[in-house]
Design a protein around this motif. Structure first.
Motif, PDB file in Angstrom:
ATOM      1  N   TYR A 231       1.162   1.900   3.875  1.00 33.90           N
ATOM      2  CA  TYR A 231       0.849   2.312   2.509  1.00 33.90           C
ATOM      3  C   TYR A 231       0.043   3.600   2.587  1.00 33.90           C
ATOM      4  CZ  TYR A 231      -0.431   1.866  -2.451  1.00 33.90           C
ATOM      5  OH  TYR A 231      -0.588   2.071  -3.804  1.00 33.90           O
ATOM      6  N   GLN A 232       0.626   4.707   2.112  1.00 31.18           N
ATOM      7  CA  GLN A 232       0.024   6.023   2.300  1.00 31.18           C
ATOM      8  C   GLN A 232      -0.261   6.751   0.990  1.00 31.18           C
ATOM      9  OE1 GLN A 232       3.121   7.527   5.086  1.00 31.18           O
ATOM     10  NE2 GLN A 232       1.421   7.787   6.527  1.00 31.18           N
ATOM     11  N   VAL A 233      -0.455   6.018  -0.087  1.00 29.77           N
ATOM     12  CA  VAL A 233      -0.805   6.669  -1.345  1.00 29.77           C
ATOM     13  C   VAL A 233      -2.146   7.386  -1.158  1.00 29.77           C
ATOM     14  CG1 VAL A 233      -1.449   6.305  -3.753  1.00 29.77           C
ATOM     15  CG2 VAL A 233       0.499   5.074  -2.777  1.00 29.77           C
ATOM     16  N   GLY A 234      -2.113   8.690  -1.302  1.00 32.11           N
ATOM     17  CA  GLY A 234      -3.292   9.511  -1.084  1.00 32.11           C
ATOM     18  C   GLY A 234      -3.418  10.064   0.318  1.00 32.11           C
ATOM     19  N   SER A 235      -2.626   9.556   1.261  1.00 31.32           N
ATOM     20  CA  SER A 235      -2.732  10.031   2.645  1.00 31.32           C
ATOM     21  C   SER A 235      -1.373  10.412   3.227  1.00 31.32           C
ATOM     22  CB  SER A 235      -3.370   8.955   3.525  1.00 31.32           C
ATOM     23  OG  SER A 235      -2.590   7.764   3.540  1.00 31.32           O
ATOM     24  N   PHE A 236      -0.374  10.552   2.372  1.00 28.74           N
ATOM     25  CA  PHE A 236       0.953  10.921   2.852  1.00 28.74           C
ATOM     26  C   PHE A 236       0.915  12.347   3.399  1.00 28.74           C
ATOM     27  CE2 PHE A 236       5.377  12.316   2.321  1.00 28.74           C
ATOM     28  CZ  PHE A 236       6.059  11.237   2.869  1.00 28.74           C
ATOM     29  N   PRO A 237       1.519  12.622   4.546  1.00 29.34           N
ATOM     30  CA  PRO A 237       1.505  13.993   5.089  1.00 29.34           C
ATOM     31  C   PRO A 237       2.209  14.948   4.130  1.00 29.34           C
ATOM     32  CG  PRO A 237       2.190  12.408   6.766  1.00 29.34           C
ATOM     33  CD  PRO A 237       2.199  11.679   5.455  1.00 29.34           C
ATOM     34  N   HIS A 238       1.469  15.879   3.531  1.00 27.31           N
ATOM     35  CA  HIS A 238       2.012  16.605   2.378  1.00 27.31           C
ATOM     36  C   HIS A 238       2.306  18.078   2.630  1.00 27.31           C
ATOM     37  CE1 HIS A 238      -1.964  18.447   1.699  1.00 27.31           C
ATOM     38  NE2 HIS A 238      -2.450  17.268   2.005  1.00 27.31           N
ATOM     39  N   TYR A 239       1.659  18.685   3.606  1.00 23.98           N
ATOM     40  CA  TYR A 239       1.902  20.090   3.948  1.00 23.98           C
ATOM     41  C   TYR A 239       1.822  21.009   2.719  1.00 23.98           C
ATOM     42  CZ  TYR A 239       3.464  17.837   8.199  1.00 23.98           C
ATOM     43  OH  TYR A 239       3.514  17.072   9.327  1.00 23.98           O
ATOM     44  N   GLY A 240       0.966  20.627   1.788  1.00 24.33           N
ATOM     45  CA  GLY A 240       0.773  21.438   0.596  1.00 24.33           C
ATOM     46  C   GLY A 240       1.915  21.403  -0.401  1.00 24.33           C
ATOM     47  N   ARG A 241       2.910  20.538  -0.185  1.00 20.22           N
ATOM     48  CA  ARG A 241       4.097  20.545  -1.029  1.00 20.22           C
ATOM     49  C   ARG A 241       4.383  19.225  -1.715  1.00 20.22           C
ATOM     50  NH1 ARG A 241       8.638  23.390  -0.155  1.00 20.22           N
ATOM     51  NH2 ARG A 241       9.264  22.303  -2.049  1.00 20.22           N
ATOM     52  N   TRP A 242       4.040  18.139  -1.071  1.00 18.39           N
ATOM     53  CA  TRP A 242       4.523  16.836  -1.535  1.00 18.39           C
ATOM     54  C   TRP A 242       3.637  16.242  -2.626  1.00 18.39           C
ATOM     55  CZ3 TRP A 242       8.796  14.035   0.419  1.00 18.39           C
ATOM     56  CH2 TRP A 242       9.479  14.657   1.480  1.00 18.39           C
ATOM     57  N   SER A 243       4.278  15.658  -3.639  1.00 13.19           N
ATOM     58  CA  SER A 243       3.618  14.787  -4.609  1.00 13.19           C
ATOM     59  C   SER A 243       3.922  13.341  -4.235  1.00 13.19           C
ATOM     60  CB  SER A 243       4.107  15.078  -6.033  1.00 13.19           C
ATOM     61  OG  SER A 243       3.862  16.422  -6.393  1.00 13.19           O
ATOM     62  N   GLU A 244       3.264  12.410  -4.915  1.00 11.88           N
ATOM     63  CA  GLU A 244       3.448  10.998  -4.583  1.00 11.88           C
ATOM     64  C   GLU A 244       3.556  10.151  -5.845  1.00 11.88           C
ATOM     65  OE1 GLU A 244       0.189   9.671  -2.187  1.00 11.88           O
ATOM     66  OE2 GLU A 244       0.222  11.451  -0.910  1.00 11.88           O
ATOM     67  N   TRP A 245       4.414   9.146  -5.787  1.00 16.57           N
ATOM     68  CA  TRP A 245       4.322   8.076  -6.773  1.00 16.57           C
ATOM     69  C   TRP A 245       2.972   7.399  -6.580  1.00 16.57           C
ATOM     70  CZ3 TRP A 245       8.916   4.276  -7.885  1.00 16.57           C
ATOM     71  CH2 TRP A 245       9.895   4.933  -8.633  1.00 16.57           C
ATOM     72  N   ASN A 246       2.159   7.405  -7.641  1.00 16.15           N
ATOM     73  CA  ASN A 246       0.804   6.870  -7.521  1.00 16.15           C
ATOM     74  C   ASN A 246       0.805   5.382  -7.887  1.00 16.15           C
ATOM     75  OD1 ASN A 246      -1.912   6.303  -7.511  1.00 16.15           O
ATOM     76  ND2 ASN A 246      -2.500   8.202  -8.543  1.00 16.15           N
ATOM     77  N   GLY A 247       1.045   4.542  -6.889  1.00 16.75           N
ATOM     78  CA  GLY A 247       1.056   3.103  -7.112  1.00 16.75           C
ATOM     79  C   GLY A 247      -0.293   2.567  -7.545  1.00 16.75           C
ATOM     80  N   ARG A 248      -1.368   3.259  -7.182  1.00 21.38           N
ATOM     81  CA  ARG A 248      -2.694   2.795  -7.608  1.00 21.38           C
ATOM     82  C   ARG A 248      -2.893   3.010  -9.103  1.00 21.38           C
ATOM     83  NH1 ARG A 248      -7.542   4.238  -3.557  1.00 21.38           N
ATOM     84  NH2 ARG A 248      -8.642   3.322  -5.351  1.00 21.38           N
ATOM     85  N   PHE A 249      -2.305   4.071  -9.671  1.00 23.41           N
ATOM     86  CA  PHE A 249      -2.374   4.235 -11.121  1.00 23.41           C
ATOM     87  C   PHE A 249      -1.703   3.049 -11.802  1.00 23.41           C
ATOM     88  CE2 PHE A 249      -1.052   5.426 -15.294  1.00 23.41           C
ATOM     89  CZ  PHE A 249      -1.990   6.315 -15.758  1.00 23.41           C
ATOM     90  N   ARG A 250      -0.501   2.715 -11.369  1.00 20.16           N
ATOM     91  CA  ARG A 250       0.234   1.582 -11.953  1.00 20.16           C
ATOM     92  C   ARG A 250      -0.595   0.307 -11.904  1.00 20.16           C
ATOM     93  NH1 ARG A 250       4.495  -0.072  -7.904  1.00 20.16           N
ATOM     94  NH2 ARG A 250       2.531  -0.665  -6.919  1.00 20.16           N
ATOM     95  N   ASP A 251      -1.137  -0.013 -10.729  1.00 21.93           N
ATOM     96  CA  ASP A 251      -1.838  -1.286 -10.562  1.00 21.93           C
ATOM     97  C   ASP A 251      -3.134  -1.323 -11.355  1.00 21.93           C
ATOM     98  OD1 ASP A 251       0.228  -1.938  -8.883  1.00 21.93           O
ATOM     99  OD2 ASP A 251      -0.882  -1.549  -7.045  1.00 21.93           O
ATOM    100  N   SER A 252      -3.882  -0.221 -11.349  1.00 20.68           N
ATOM    101  CA  SER A 252      -5.145  -0.198 -12.088  1.00 20.68           C
ATOM    102  C   SER A 252      -4.911  -0.266 -13.587  1.00 20.68           C
ATOM    103  CB  SER A 252      -5.938   1.065 -11.735  1.00 20.68           C
ATOM    104  OG  SER A 252      -6.366   1.025 -10.396  1.00 20.68           O
TER     105      SER A 252
END
Length: 673
Positions: free
Chosen positions: A387-408
């Motif tokens: 589970y890498q929400v917030g820690s996905f290797p992004h190289y300045g380009r990647w966005s993420e589905w924020n599963g923590r937003f959904r759950d909170s």
């Protein structure tokens, strides 16, 4: 069977060395260039069929001078591209314990094929066993893009709308001329514009086998409806086209969406393939380069971080090259604006399955010049527990589905006061997760294709997946849903009012937060899946009933108003906006947040408690006053709402209010719009 050049010459065919690149079958003025990489194979045979014929009319072994390194390439003259289908037989060692699974008895599909035979009708039986995945040659004329220019909407200004191409318009109520197709999607552009959507995220549209589901339930056939079992990564799904040219129809749909200012993001599946584990069918990858395309254990078995039996070897040179070739193709040929990567954390794993700190594939995608302007969105987890929400290797380009937003958000709206503090960070853009990337890295959502619809989130406490044929054992158990007092359908007016309020509350949390909001198709007017939170196998159940747009017109109007409000207020979108969130009463599910950019300010006060609370409003400069935009508890939620006294707002139970700063009018009520 023909295995040498001489008999082929008699048949009007000629064979000569081809060119290694591009891979796949390419029609040229001189003939068809067949090129297939298979570094470990000892020989390769081209298998030719007349379209729809059960047996091949010719099999041609690639001569030695038709091999460059590990690539077999051959030019065949005298073939009509429109009349044939083809596959390959790759010979070599069959040693599963060493990860080698060559088997010349099996005809393999071309993983680079741009079309496949017999796939034009959804769910139609395909009887050409044992080799049903027949590759085709695409020799169409160049598409006239009519000066198409991708919108290139700034990430922070996106409102994403996730949809299934077939399910979006297949229901008779859709009113389109070509239901369930790319063309049908284009017919719904006016709805998307009215809704305020400027980006559609399409569930898988690469060729997949919807019949790849052996289960039935209650006498009904089940499908692999969502399409997360890709077998043709370069081929648009033929049964999603109203015409016999899926590629042209999809390109025309993209062009029309772009002309309306709507971007197109594709949900892509590179974490696994349709071949499954060692018990699955060999379709293509396994028979061409098993260790190059899959993560394997020391004993040759398949590592399974996808939950489907195998994991694609995304960081091997072979796997990485395949993914990059595919992405470049869709951007260059179809003008696709971005990609959402299913179970993207599987793509960070190395040969032994361990996560890599610097995954070569993700870095290569981020740095690729063809992909420079594309949106890159990661589903930043996999089925192996990474589970890498917030820690996905992004190289300045990647966005993420924020599963923590959904759950909170879900937990807060259930009345969980402990979720309020975490939600406070989420609505401000999850800067604790994304740091310098800012809120543009956070794709916020409350629902998606996987799970309850927004209507069902507040109509069911429990999942009801019995129709899936798995004894209700499938699907997520921790839904953070609440039925508002009655499980499922009810005529109780109080329960229905509360459910409607909860749906509006969720929409406000989503669309009045920093980050990129994502809506799920049909949620804007109350689509239901009858409590099924894993409808991956259902065709009809998953169709959107457009009659609900009239039945729930007030919800649709409310959603439209929220997206318009978001467009009007840069404080909700700008990375430069300042934000502050507070939980004013300890132990009570209350949350307030304010977003400001210059004189533009938006304040949201959310009460998930079962009692009324009065909370203070933040101060504004002398020439500004708070004006009401929405109150989810009001009989008319978009009607102006008057705070009980200056500087404070009364929040009824289970309600959210939205206010904005506007100039103070000394001749009228400072709190009135």
């Amino acid at each position: 069977m023909t295995t040498t050049a001489a008999p082929l010459l008699a048949a009007g065919l000629r064979v000569s060395p081809g060119v290694p690149l591009p891979y796949g079958a390419t029609a040229t003025p001189e003939g068809i260039n067949f090129s297939i990489p298979a570094g470990g194979a000892s020989s390769m045979t081209l298998v030719l069929y007349w379209r729809g014929a059960p047996e091949p009319f010719a099999e041609v072994v690639f001569p030695r001078d038709c091999r460059v390194g590990g690539v077999y390439s051959m030019l065949v003259s005298g073939l009509d591209p429109e009349a044939i289908e083809y596959g390959y037989r790759a010979d070599g060692p069959f040693a599963p314990g060493r990860g080698l699974r060559f088997d010349a008895r099996t005809v393999l599909a071309d993983p680079y094929a741009r079309a496949f035979g017999g796939r034009e009708t959804w769910g139609a039986p395909y009887s050409l066993d044992p080799y049903p995945y027949r590759s085709r040659v695409v020799a169409g004329e160049a598409f006239d893009w009519q000066g198409d220019t991708p919108p290139r909407t700034p990430v922070e200004d996106l409102v994403v709308y996730e949809l299934h191409v077939r399910g979006f318009t297949r229901h008779p109520s859709s009113g389109v001329r070509r239901p369930g197709t790319f063309a049908g999607l284009a017919e719904k552009i006016p709805h998307l514009l009215d809704l305020g959507v400027n980006c559609v995220e399409l569930l898988p549209v690469f060729e997949f086998d919807e019949s790849d589901n052996a289960r039935s339930s209650e006498g009904r056939r089940l499908f692999n409806y969502w399409g997360y079992n890709t077998f043709g990564h370069f081929a648009p799904k033929a049964s999603y086209a109203a015409s016999d040219d899926a590629a042209t129809e999809l390109k025309d749909t993209v062009r029309r969406l772009h002309a309306a200012g709507i971007e197109v993001v594709l949900d892509v599946v590179f974490n696994h393939t349709a071949e499954g584990d060692e018990r699955g069918r060999t379709l293509s990858f396994r028979g061409l380069d098993n260790p190059g395309f899959y993560l394997l254990a020391p004993d040759g078995s398949y590592l399974n971080f996808s939950g489907t039996g195998n994991t694609f070897n995304a960081n091997s040179p072979v796997g990485r090259a395949f993914v990059l070739d595919c992405l470049r193709y869709w951007v260059a040929e179809f003008h696709i604006d971005g990609f959402r990567f299913d179970l993207a954390s599987a793509l960070v794993r190395g040969q032994d399955g361990a996560p890599l700190a610097d995954p070569p594939l993700l870095e290569a995608i981020a740095a690729d010049p063809v992909l420079r302007d594309t949106k890159l969105i990661a589903e930043a987890w996999d089925a192996g527990g990474l589970y890498q929400v917030g820690s996905f290797p992004h190289y300045g380009r990647w966005s993420e589905w924020n599963g923590r937003f959904r759950d909170s958000a879900r937990r807060f709206l259930q009345g969980d006061h402990q979720a309020a503090q975490d939600l406070g960070a989420r609505v401000l853009g999850s800067l604790d997760l994304y740091g310098r990337r800012g809120p543009r890295a956070s794709v916020n959502f409350v629902t998606c294709h996987d799970g309850f619809t927004l209507h069902d989130l507040y109509a069911y406490n429990d999942k009801h997946n019995h129709a899936n044929g798995e004894d209700n054992l499938d699907g997520e158990r921790a839904n953070h849903s609440w039925n508002c007092g009655v499980e499922g359908p009810t005529d109780d007016p109080e329960v229905l009012r509360l459910r409607s309020r909860q749906v509006r509350n969720a929409l406000v949390l989503l669309l009045a937060s920093r980050g990129v909001p994502m809506l799920t198709a049909g949620d804007e007017f109350g689509r239901s899946q009858q409590g099924n939170n894993n409808a991956y196998c259902h065709d009809v159940l998953s169709w959107i009933d457009w009659g609900l747009a009239a039945d729930n017109a007030e919800l649709l109007r409310f959603t439209r108003a929220l997206t318009a409000f978001r467009r009007t207020h840069p404080a909700l979108r700008s990375p430069d906006a300042r934000g502050l969130a507070t939980t004013p009463v300890d132990g009570v599910p209350l949350l307030q947040w304010t977003l400001r950019l210059g004189d533009d300010a938006v304040h949201v006060a959310a009460n998930a408690h079962w009692e009324t609370h009065t909370v203070p409003l933040p101060d504004l400069t002398g020439h500004l006053a708070w004006h009401a935009f929405a109150d989810t508890a009001a009989p008319e939620p978009l009607a102006p709402v008057r705070p009980p006294e200056p500087g404070r707002v009364m929040l009824p139970p289970r309600s959210v209010q939205v206010l904005y700063a506007a100039p103070f009018d000394p001749s009228g009520d400072p709190h009135d719009t």
